[in-house]
Motif scaffolding. Structure first.
Motif, PDB file in Angstrom:
ATOM      1  N   SER A   1      -5.942  -5.638   7.650  1.00 49.79           N
ATOM      2  CA  SER A   1      -4.812  -4.726   7.863  1.00 49.79           C
ATOM      3  C   SER A   1      -4.948  -3.539   6.926  1.00 49.79           C
ATOM      4  O   SER A   1      -5.326  -3.687   5.760  1.00 49.79           O
ATOM      5  N   GLY A   2      -4.682  -2.384   7.472  1.00 48.73           N
ATOM      6  CA  GLY A   2      -4.629  -1.169   6.662  1.00 48.73           C
ATOM      7  C   GLY A   2      -3.195  -0.688   6.623  1.00 48.73           C
ATOM      8  O   GLY A   2      -2.598  -0.407   7.673  1.00 48.73           O
ATOM      9  N   THR A   3      -2.602  -0.648   5.455  1.00 53.08           N
ATOM     10  CA  THR A   3      -1.177  -0.326   5.342  1.00 53.08           C
ATOM     11  C   THR A   3      -0.964   1.030   4.697  1.00 53.08           C
ATOM     12  O   THR A   3      -1.746   1.484   3.857  1.00 53.08           O
ATOM     13  N   VAL A   4       0.125   1.662   5.120  1.00 52.23           N
ATOM     14  CA  VAL A   4       0.596   2.918   4.530  1.00 52.23           C
ATOM     15  C   VAL A   4       1.964   2.637   3.923  1.00 52.23           C
ATOM     16  O   VAL A   4       2.828   2.044   4.580  1.00 52.23           O
ATOM     17  N   ASN A   5       2.163   3.032   2.688  1.00 49.66           N
ATOM     18  CA  ASN A   5       3.422   2.773   1.987  1.00 49.66           C
ATOM     19  C   ASN A   5       4.115   4.093   1.672  1.00 49.66           C
ATOM     20  O   ASN A   5       3.473   5.063   1.246  1.00 49.66           O
ATOM     21  N   LEU A   6       5.420   4.122   1.865  1.00 54.01           N
ATOM     22  CA  LEU A   6       6.217   5.301   1.557  1.00 54.01           C
ATOM     23  C   LEU A   6       7.549   4.846   0.981  1.00 54.01           C
ATOM     24  O   LEU A   6       8.174   3.915   1.512  1.00 54.01           O
TER      25      LEU A   6
END
Length: 763
Positions: free
Chosen positions: A560-565
């Motif tokens: 999984s490739g996650t983006v966090n904001l």
């Protein structure tokens, strides 16, 4: 050989009237009778030298000078063939000072008090000081309420002209406050007023606080509290007429009687502003907390003066004077106030000085400053600077002083003094369970690496079933304008093979990520990052269906490739010891690429509400939810858990929520709520290292899908509650947190754990 004897000081002083010998030129000087004192020391005090003419006057001066040193009990001068012979008898030296019967004080503490009056080991013994010594010892005991103390002194001669001093002390019992009476009160009951006092009659905790022992300082503070209580409720002319403190004949009981004159209760009739207001009057009037028609309150009047002074400080008037003048109408029981404003000169900051930082670099502190050198003085920016430095977490205390620059009337320096504390932490743990055997865990972190403000952390947790290795790094000032950067690397393994656990599943994960933080306002920032995770899963023949179904649908290896904001706002007044303000953060995590696609969202809001100087209510609320994307479920190993010292105390760690075969399997929604009344340890004074809290916790985890593909809904009726007492102590060994909790509505199958703690050490 002819000798002439000068017998003591008196004969020498009268030598001018009748000489005892003829003057002669001194060819040599000889010293006799000394044991400890060096001959050179004697010569340094002697006003006569070889080659001088010795007569009665000079002999008298010599004797007087040697007596004045205090080293000698007797001084004689003999003459022997033009040789001046000094015959001296030394005073004894104090070899040791000892105490018998000492319990209340530390021996070194009493020795320090005796040293202040001149009685100490290795010093010359002066018998005249013994009475002073006994009085000093009694004074020390009287300060502890031991009025029946008796002190006896024994002086024992020793060889080489020394003495040993022994103080035999009968400490007696500490006198306790038997009764406190308030006379003359009509508006308030005596019981209500006595609750304001620190001094009290013996109670269940007074053995620790010592508040049942009389102290003049404590009584003075209590009388001031009493005065403030009345004046904050309208009694402008309240006064304390007399205070009587008496002790019983056996010196065991103390009686305190306070006579008061309440006066009349006054109403505020008007409030005016006068003087050089500088700031718009409309702005200043908003700061006035005393309104016409209100009952007079000294506290609100002081708050008004302080608020106006701080408002002028924001304009650069560092030395503004704000005072109020009352006009009392006794017949109508009204009081009118005129608040006079004298701003003084507008000043600017010449220099900012940082002190006390032996390890932390100046630049780490200076980059948190919002008051600039050469700029106009701004009290709000200076206070904000202090708070930002305090929130770094590197210092146990941060203070700011703004002294005027000598020789000027329009300049000040800002002196920020910090007290450094250990910023490294070493957490070690060891345990044993029937399933895992020996469990070892540990972490090492340094928040202020080499004084640079950067932080690193390494964590290791090893058990037969679980292993975790991680490394983190953060640079809070990656750019000069405050953008932070960091990264994390981890490796995790869950393997219950060979344990008594049900062989549910086995996982191995490796991953890492980059993150950045960008300040968008003084107390707000946004953060974002990217991360990659690869997890391999293995199931067993008796694994639960939820895990087998997941493998069947998504395979046993997933990436999984996650983006966090996220967004955060920290408006707390302190990171170390918060008493007011709020803390809010919102984080979102999404995995739009890879074999697993999902999202998670988390919200937390924390608020500190001060009731009094020492009593603070902390409210905390957290909510998290997640789900798969495209109709897929949330990966079970990214589920939410609750329970334990950091969420719902009184329940075992990660034990709340859905269960299968007595195993918590987590969920896709999490609710946690905490209310905690914080207060210092009674008797700890200004010490901020120890804090108590009475708490009520609530929380639960909801989900996952049932047999019909439905998620369980969030329901307040399913929340678990607990209450208890918590202790947070920044000890010399490191941070310690303890809690004793009582679950309030635990159900069958819940795993409770009433006593919980975390501990570590700092360096």
């Amino acid at each position: 050989m002819k000798k002439n004897l000068l017998a003591g000081v008196i004969a020498a002083l009268f030598a001018s009237a009748a000489q005892a010998f003829d003057p002669f030129v001194v060819k040599d000087i000889r010293v006799e009778g000394i044991q400890r004192t060096e001959a050179g020391t004697v010569f340094s005090y002697l006003p006569v030298r070889v080659g001088d003419t010795l007569n009665d006057e000079k002999a008298a001066q010599a004797i007087k000078a040697l007596f004045a040193t205090g080293f000698f009990k007797d001084v004689r001068i003999e003459v022997e063939a033009d040789v001046m012979v000094l015959v001296l008898e030394e005073r004894p030296a104090i070899y040791q000072i000892d105490f018998v019967g000492l319990k209340e004080f530390d021996k070194d503490q009493l020795k320090k008090g005796l040293k202040d009056i001149g009685l100490a080991e290795s010093r010359i013994f002066d018998r005249a000081l013994l009475d002073k010594a006994e009085q000093e010892l009694k004074r020390q005991y009287l300060s502890r309420g031991r009025y029946a103390v008796e002190v006896k002194t024994t002086v024992t001669p020793l060889e080489r002209n020394r003495v040993s001093i022994n103080f035999t002390i009968d400490e007696g019992e500490a006198a306790k406050i038997k009764q406190i009476n308030i006379v003359g009160n009509q508006a308030f009951k005596e019981k209500e007023l006595l609750e304001l006092f620190q001094l009290q009659t013996p109670g269940w905790l007074t053995w620790y606080t010592k508040n049942d022992q009389y102290s003049k300082q404590k009584l003075t503070a209590d009388l001031e509290s009493l005065k403030s209580y009345y004046q904050n409720r309208g009694y402008l002319e309240f006064g304390i007429e007399s205070t009587q403190v008496s002790i019983s004949p056996d010196k065991k009981d103390i009686f305190i009687t306070i006579s008061v004159n309440e006066g009349e209760r006054f109403i505020v009739s008007s409030v005016k502003l006068a003087g050089d207001l500088v700031a718009p009057e409309e702005d200043l009037r908003k700061l006035v907390k005393v309104k016409p028609g209100d009952i007079f309150s000294r506290e609100r009047l002081n708050e008004t003066q302080k608020a106006i002074s701080e408002r002028l400080g924001k304009e650069g008037y560092a030395f503004a004077n704000v005072n109020s003048a009352p006009e009392v109408d006794k017949e109508k029981r009204q009081v009118a106030f005129t608040i006079f404003v004298d701003p003084g000169k507008r000043v600017y900051v010449r220099r900012i000085n940082i002190g006390g930082n032996s390890r932390t670099r100046d630049e780490v502190v200076r980059q948190e400053m919002r008051q600039m050198e050469g700029g106009w003085y701004d009290a709000e920016k200076i206070q904000l600077s202090r708070q930002r430095v305090d929130k770094l977490g590197y210092f146990s205390e941060v203070t700011v002083e703004t002294p005027s620059v000598p020789g000027t009337s329009d300049q000040v320096d800002v002196n920020m003094n910090v007290t450094e504390k250990p910023t490294g932490s070493l957490m070690l743990g060891a345990g044993f369970s029937s399933s895992d055997g020996i469990i070892l865990s540990g972490s090492i972190a340094q928040q202020n690496l080499f004084g640079s403000g950067k932080s690193v952390a390494v964590a290791v947790n090893t058990a037969k079933s679980r292993e975790t290795y991680s490394f983190s790094y953060t640079n809070p000032y990656f750019t000069v304008d405050g953008i932070s950067q960091g990264f994390d690397i981890y490796k995790k393994t869950y393997d219950p093979t060979g344990t008594s656990y049900a062989k549910s599943y086995k996982t191995s994960s490796i991953g890492g990520g980059l993150r950045w933080g960008v300040p968008i306002a003084e107390k707000e920032s946004i953060n974002f990052g990217v991360a990659v995770d690869k997890t391999d899963i293995e199931t067993f023949a008796d694994s639960r269906r939820i895990y087998k179904d997941f493998i069947k649908e998504f395979g046993n290896s997933n990436t999984s490739g996650t983006v966090n904001l996220g967004w955060g706002r920290d408006a707390r007044d302190s990171l170390i010891y918060p008493t007011s303000g709020t803390y809010t953060r919102v984080n979102g995590e999404m995995s739009p690429v890879g074999s697993l696609k999902f999202y998670r969202m988390n919200f937390q809001h924390q608020r500190f509400i001060p009731f009094t100087k020492d009593l603070v209510l902390m409210l905390n609320g957290e909510f998290g939810m997640g789900n798969g994307l495209g109709g897929k479920p949330l990966p079970f190993y990214r589920s939410y858990y609750a329970g334990g010292v950091t969420s719902v105390r009184g329940y075992d760690v990660a034990s709340l929520g859905p269960r299968q075969s007595d195993e918590a399997i987590g969920g896709n929604k999490r609710v946690v709520m905490n209310a905690e009344l914080l207060f210092p340890m009674p008797g700890s004074g200004m010490d901020k290292s120890l804090r108590l809290g009475w708490f009520v916790d609530a929380g639960q985890v909801f989900g996952p899908k049932d047999d019909f593909g439905r998620y369980s809904k969030v329901s307040l009726a399913d929340l678990r509650y607990s209450t208890g007492l918590a202790v947070a102590w920044t000890s010399p060994m490191g941070p310690l947190k303890f809690s004793i909790a009582q679950p309030l509505n635990d159900k069958e199958g819940d795993k409770t754990q009433r006593f919980q703690f975390t501990m570590g050490t700092t360096f």
